[in-house]
Design an enzyme around this catalytic site. Structure first.
Site, short mmCIF file in Angstrom:
data_model
loop_
_atom_site.label_atom_id
_atom_site.label_comp_id
_atom_site.label_asym_id
_atom_site.label_seq_id
_atom_site.Cartn_x
_atom_site.Cartn_y
_atom_site.Cartn_z
N ARG A 36 0.88 -1.18 0.00
CA ARG A 36 0.00 0.00 0.00
C ARG A 36 0.91 1.22 0.00
O ARG A 36 1.67 1.43 0.96
CB ARG A 36 -0.91 -0.01 1.23
CG ARG A 36 -1.63 1.33 1.43
CD ARG A 36 -2.75 1.25 2.44
NE ARG A 36 -3.90 0.55 1.88
CZ ARG A 36 -5.13 0.62 2.39
NH1 ARG A 36 -5.37 1.34 3.47
NH2 ARG A 36 -6.13 -0.04 1.82
N HIS B 151 -7.26 0.96 -6.62
CA HIS B 151 -7.46 0.06 -5.48
C HIS B 151 -8.19 -1.18 -6.01
O HIS B 151 -9.37 -1.41 -5.72
CB HIS B 151 -8.28 0.77 -4.40
CG HIS B 151 -8.24 0.09 -3.06
ND1 HIS B 151 -7.48 -1.04 -2.80
CD2 HIS B 151 -8.88 0.38 -1.89
CE1 HIS B 151 -7.65 -1.40 -1.54
NE2 HIS B 151 -8.49 -0.58 -0.98
N GLN C 101 -10.25 -3.74 -3.83
CA GLN C 101 -11.56 -3.25 -3.38
C GLN C 101 -12.63 -3.53 -4.44
O GLN C 101 -13.74 -3.93 -4.14
CB GLN C 101 -11.49 -1.75 -3.09
CG GLN C 101 -12.79 -1.20 -2.56
CD GLN C 101 -13.17 -1.81 -1.21
OE1 GLN C 101 -12.35 -1.87 -0.30
NE2 GLN C 101 -14.40 -2.27 -1.07
N ASP D 275 -17.26 7.16 -1.78
CA ASP D 275 -16.03 6.96 -1.00
C ASP D 275 -15.79 8.28 -0.28
O ASP D 275 -16.46 9.29 -0.54
CB ASP D 275 -14.87 6.62 -1.95
CG ASP D 275 -13.55 6.37 -1.22
OD1 ASP D 275 -13.57 6.06 -0.02
OD2 ASP D 275 -12.49 6.49 -1.87
N CYS E 203 -16.38 1.58 0.33
CA CYS E 203 -15.22 0.74 0.66
C CYS E 203 -14.83 0.82 2.13
O CYS E 203 -14.17 -0.07 2.64
CB CYS E 203 -14.05 1.12 -0.22
SG CYS E 203 -13.45 2.80 0.07
N ARG F 77 -13.60 -8.46 1.18
CA ARG F 77 -12.19 -8.13 0.97
C ARG F 77 -11.32 -9.34 1.28
O ARG F 77 -10.27 -9.56 0.67
CB ARG F 77 -11.78 -6.94 1.86
CG ARG F 77 -12.38 -5.60 1.44
CD ARG F 77 -11.88 -5.19 0.06
NE ARG F 77 -10.43 -5.29 0.00
CZ ARG F 77 -9.59 -4.35 0.43
NH1 ARG F 77 -10.05 -3.20 0.87
NH2 ARG F 77 -8.28 -4.52 0.36
N1 CP Z 1 -11.34 -0.34 2.07
C1 CP Z 1 -10.07 -0.36 2.52
O1 CP Z 1 -9.11 -0.54 1.77
O2 CP Z 1 -9.95 -0.19 3.86
P1 CP Z 1 -8.60 -0.04 4.69
O3 CP Z 1 -8.03 1.32 4.39
O4 CP Z 1 -9.04 -0.17 6.12
O5 CP Z 1 -7.64 -1.12 4.28
N1 NVA Z 2 -9.86 6.79 -1.42
C1 NVA Z 2 -9.51 6.28 -0.12
C2 NVA Z 2 -9.74 4.81 -0.05
C3 NVA Z 2 -9.50 4.18 1.29
C4 NVA Z 2 -9.68 2.69 1.29
C5 NVA Z 2 -8.06 6.63 0.17
O1 NVA Z 2 -7.23 6.52 -0.73
O2 NVA Z 2 -7.78 7.02 1.30
#
Ligand code: CP
Ligand code: NVA
Length: 321
Positions: free
Chosen positions: A108, A135, A138, A230, A270, A297
């Site tokens: 990540r 992502h 997701q 989101d 998400c 997930r």
């Molecule tokens: N939806 C998602 O990716 O959540 P987290 O940021 O908790 O991993």
């Molecule tokens: N768009 C959000 C998604 C989190 C799962 C971010 O990047 O923070």
């Protein structure tokens, strides 16, 4: 038979319709075998995943760690202060070392180019656990949730109302590949990236399904089956919060907006969720599938980890997607 062994999973753009469907099918099968039938199925004994997290996470971290353990393997979490990556060791050097110690790298990151660089240098499959651009894990979970709920995906209409961000970019490729109608409402200045939009327009032109972009949430939601949003303030954008809350005025998903949607509407998010983008009323409605979506997930990342390491033929009959 579809083989994804050795592949990186950085964006759905790289995957065909059949390959995405294979991942969804396997996710449903793993859920059925392990959750419903309480089967012990441990194809990844002796395998491990290293998890590089430059940002916070609840779902991505837990789904990967607990999912890898269920499949018989081991997961090593490497938070921002645990590894040298990007601080006093280059991404390329880290990729070489992690490749020699673990069988999969899940990362990540902030810049999408970082996860691309990791994948370029690593000799093991690299899975994106979110970047600024995409992502994809997701999106798989969203599709599994909709498949479970509606029993099909082709021909559904999804309306995305909110920020043109990583979640939307993945949804755009996913919908285009699987034949899902997609309408998007973003405020001016918060549209999805033009390279993704241009490609989507080309992809949708070759199909019977529809793609539309507007700045009017009511127009996007009109006759939609699925409403998706989101956060308006993604990780790393915290200092823009005040401006963003102002710019997104009128974009909160509420009961009035959903009057435009089909009667069979469902809602996806998400998570993590903040109240500004959706009212409690809708978030907690019986048509809100957010908890099922969060659980999925786990079954989806398990399917991805399994398939990049070995071929798997699901035991369930192939669903009609
Ligand atoms: N939806 C998602 O990716 O959540 P987290 O940021 O908790 O991993
Ligand atoms: N768009 C959000 C998604 C989190 C799962 C971010 O990047 O923070």
């Amino acid at each position: 038979p579809i083989s994804l062994v050795g592949r990186d999973f950085l964006t759905l753009r790289d995957f065909s319709k059949a390959e995405i469907q294979q991942l969804l099918w396997t996710s449903l099968c793993l859920k059925d075998r392990i959750k419903n039938k309480k089967e012990s199925f441990r194809p990844l004994i002796g395998k491990s995943v290293s998890m590089i997290f430059q940002k916070r996470s609840t779902r991505t971290r837990l789904s990967t760690e607990s999912g890898m353990v269920l499949l018989g393997g081991h997961a090593a979490f490497l938070g921002p202060s645990d590894v040298h990556l990007g601080v006093n060791e280059t991404i390329r050097d880290s990729a070489r070392v992690l490749s020699r110690m673990t069988d999969i790298i899940l990362a990540r990151v902030y810049a999408h180019s970082d996860v691309e660089e990791l994948a370029d240098e690593a000799s093991v499959p690299v899975i994106s656990g979110l970047s600024d651009k995409f992502h994809p894990l997701q999106c798989l979970a969203d599709f599994v949730t909709l498949q479970e709920h509606y029993g099909y995906l082709y021909g559904l209409k999804i309306a995305y109302v909110g920020d043109g961000n990583n979640i939307l970019h993945s949804l755009m490729y996913g919908c285009a590949k699987l034949g899902i109608d997609l309408s998007i409402a973003t405020p001016a200045g918060y549209e999805p990236d033009p390279d993704v939009t241009q490609e989507l327009i080309r992809m949708y032109k070759q199909k019977k399904t529809q793609f539309c972009m507007t700045s009017d949430p009511l127009e996007a939601v009109y006759r939609a089956d699925v409403i998706v949003t989101d956060t308006w303030v993604s990780m790393g954008q915290e200092e823009e919060k005040t401006k963003r809350l102002k710019d997104f005025a009128g974009y909160q998903i509420d009961r009035n907006m959903l009057k435009e949607a089909n009667a069979n509407w469902t809602f996806l998010h998400c998570l993590p969720r903040k109240q500004e983008e959706v009212t409690d009323d809708i978030f907690n409605d019986k048509n809100s599938l957010v908890w099922q979506e969060a659980e999925n997930r786990k079954w989806t990342v398990m399917a991805v980890m399994l398939h990049v390491l070995q071929d798997y033929s699901p035991l369930l009959p192939k669903p009609k997607f």
